[in-house]
Design a protein around this motif. Structure first.
Motif, PDB file in Angstrom:
ATOM      1  N   UNK A 144      23.852  30.835  43.054  1.00 44.50           N
ATOM      2  CA  UNK A 144      23.206  31.501  44.178  1.00 44.50           C
ATOM      3  C   UNK A 144      24.119  31.443  45.404  1.00 44.50           C
ATOM      4  N   UNK A 145      23.630  31.899  46.545  1.00 43.21           N
ATOM      5  CA  UNK A 145      24.455  31.975  47.752  1.00 43.21           C
ATOM      6  C   UNK A 145      24.957  30.606  48.220  1.00 43.21           C
ATOM      7  N   UNK A 146      24.251  29.528  47.878  1.00 43.11           N
ATOM      8  CA  UNK A 146      24.675  28.186  48.286  1.00 43.11           C
ATOM      9  C   UNK A 146      25.659  27.565  47.288  1.00 43.11           C
ATOM     10  N   UNK A 147      25.885  28.250  46.159  1.00 46.61           N
ATOM     11  CA  UNK A 147      26.782  27.733  45.130  1.00 46.61           C
ATOM     12  C   UNK A 147      26.078  26.934  44.050  1.00 46.61           C
ATOM     13  N   UNK A 148      24.743  26.860  44.116  1.00 49.61           N
ATOM     14  CA  UNK A 148      23.960  26.136  43.103  1.00 49.61           C
ATOM     15  C   UNK A 148      23.710  27.037  41.899  1.00 49.61           C
ATOM     16  N   UNK A 170      22.664  35.861  39.948  1.00 48.34           N
ATOM     17  CA  UNK A 170      23.603  35.109  40.764  1.00 48.34           C
ATOM     18  C   UNK A 170      24.990  35.701  40.692  1.00 48.34           C
ATOM     19  N   UNK A 171      25.895  35.151  41.484  1.00 47.10           N
ATOM     20  CA  UNK A 171      27.287  35.599  41.473  1.00 47.10           C
ATOM     21  C   UNK A 171      28.018  34.964  40.296  1.00 47.10           C
ATOM     22  N   UNK A 172      28.869  35.764  39.637  1.00 50.52           N
ATOM     23  CA  UNK A 172      29.672  35.279  38.525  1.00 50.52           C
ATOM     24  C   UNK A 172      30.929  34.606  39.076  1.00 50.52           C
ATOM     25  N   UNK A 173      31.134  33.347  38.686  1.00 50.48           N
ATOM     26  CA  UNK A 173      32.354  32.609  39.008  1.00 50.48           C
ATOM     27  C   UNK A 173      33.105  32.344  37.715  1.00 50.48           C
ATOM     28  N   UNK A 174      34.432  32.416  37.760  1.00 48.85           N
ATOM     29  CA  UNK A 174      35.254  32.255  36.553  1.00 48.85           C
ATOM     30  C   UNK A 174      36.365  31.238  36.756  1.00 48.85           C
ATOM     31  N   UNK A 175      36.658  30.520  35.676  1.00 51.60           N
ATOM     32  CA  UNK A 175      37.816  29.625  35.650  1.00 51.60           C
ATOM     33  C   UNK A 175      38.370  29.650  34.235  1.00 51.60           C
ATOM     34  N   UNK A 219      45.418  34.906  45.201  1.00 50.09           N
ATOM     35  CA  UNK A 219      45.513  36.253  45.732  1.00 50.09           C
ATOM     36  C   UNK A 219      46.567  36.244  46.838  1.00 50.09           C
ATOM     37  N   UNK A 220      47.399  37.275  46.838  1.00 47.35           N
ATOM     38  CA  UNK A 220      48.476  37.373  47.815  1.00 47.35           C
ATOM     39  C   UNK A 220      47.911  37.445  49.239  1.00 47.35           C
ATOM     40  N   UNK A 221      48.385  36.546  50.103  1.00 45.49           N
ATOM     41  CA  UNK A 221      48.011  36.492  51.520  1.00 45.49           C
ATOM     42  C   UNK A 221      46.516  36.258  51.746  1.00 45.49           C
ATOM     43  N   UNK A 222      45.855  35.574  50.798  1.00 41.55           N
ATOM     44  CA  UNK A 222      44.450  35.209  50.951  1.00 41.55           C
ATOM     45  C   UNK A 222      44.358  33.703  50.784  1.00 41.55           C
ATOM     46  N   UNK A 223      43.688  33.036  51.724  1.00 41.80           N
ATOM     47  CA  UNK A 223      43.507  31.595  51.631  1.00 41.80           C
ATOM     48  C   UNK A 223      42.712  31.261  50.368  1.00 41.80           C
ATOM     49  N   UNK A 224      43.179  30.284  49.608  1.00 45.04           N
ATOM     50  CA  UNK A 224      42.539  29.920  48.336  1.00 45.04           C
ATOM     51  C   UNK A 224      41.049  29.625  48.508  1.00 45.04           C
ATOM     52  N   UNK A 225      40.677  28.968  49.587  1.00 43.62           N
ATOM     53  CA  UNK A 225      39.271  28.626  49.809  1.00 43.62           C
ATOM     54  C   UNK A 225      38.388  29.856  50.000  1.00 43.62           C
ATOM     55  N   UNK A 226      38.994  30.991  50.345  1.00 40.61           N
ATOM     56  CA  UNK A 226      38.217  32.225  50.497  1.00 40.61           C
ATOM     57  C   UNK A 226      37.970  32.928  49.164  1.00 40.61           C
ATOM     58  N   UNK A 227      38.739  32.572  48.135  1.00 42.55           N
ATOM     59  CA  UNK A 227      38.614  33.241  46.839  1.00 42.55           C
ATOM     60  C   UNK A 227      38.100  32.333  45.730  1.00 42.55           C
ATOM     61  N   UNK A 228      38.232  31.011  45.901  1.00 39.50           N
ATOM     62  CA  UNK A 228      37.851  30.038  44.874  1.00 39.50           C
ATOM     63  C   UNK A 228      36.906  29.002  45.461  1.00 39.50           C
ATOM     64  N   UNK A 229      36.026  28.452  44.610  1.00 38.08           N
ATOM     65  CA  UNK A 229      35.179  27.357  45.081  1.00 38.08           C
ATOM     66  C   UNK A 229      35.943  26.039  44.973  1.00 38.08           C
TER      67      UNK A 229
END
Length: 192
Positions: free
Chosen positions: A144-148, A156-161, A169-179
């Protein structure tokens, strides 16, 4: 190796355009995996109409065919801008007579498909069949939006690893793209 191998730029058609960085490990893992999934061998001849700068042309055709020692045939006629579905035409014979359609999920960030279903139209699922098979060593979370984690019947949002998920991602802070656990935030929604 985990060294950078390729950067593929997305078009921004369904999200902000971005430069997706894949490692040598990501490229070779997906290539070997799809070669086996398609059962490509030295006698495989693949006719490709998708551009190689797209994940579809690169990972679904060119690399698995070459990895198997097969032959890649590039068409002289491009479908780009023609209004046709890219990769096929109404008068084209089925190039893969034994290949059956199946629902799948994939993206540039996963270097092609990462999940699929076994039925195109499954009983009890009139809109979309379940997509419940994952590429080996790929992990999926639905949050969900809180990451639970979401419960059964929730969206919910799909997260992948996994080994073929972009390393950054080029020129994107890792924390903005990954949990915090290293799962890529796809922005896609799924029903549990």
């Amino acid at each position: 190796s985990e060294d950078d191998a390729i950067v593929i730029y997305t078009s921004g058609q369904s999200a902000e355009p971005k430069g997706v960085v894949h490692s040598h490990r990501s490229v070779t893992t997906k290539t070997h995996y799809l070669r086996g999934m398609y059962d490509f061998g030295p006698d495989t001849v693949t006719t490709i109409t998708l551009p190689f700068f797209w994940v579809g042309g690169l990972t679904m055709g060119l690399l698995p065919t070459l990895d198997a020692g097969g032959v890649v045939s590039c068409t002289e006629r491009s479908t780009w801008g023609s209004g046709q579905v890219i990769g096929s035409s109404a008068d084209q014979d089925n190039l893969y007579a034994d290949f059956r359609l199946f629902p799948a999920l994939g993206m540039t960030e996963s270097f092609g498909i990462y999940s699929w279903g076994t039925e195109w139209r499954a009983d009890g699922h009139p809109i979309a069949s379940p997509i419940d098979e994952l590429q080996p060593d790929t992990e999926l979370r639905l949050v969900d939006e809180s990451g639970a984690p979401v419960g059964d019947g929730e969206v919910g949002e799909i997260l992948l690893r996994g080994p073929t998920i972009t390393r950054r991602l080029h020129k994107v802070d890792r924390a903005d793209a990954f949990d915090a656990d290293g799962f890529y935030r796809t922005g896609d929604r799924g029903l549990r």
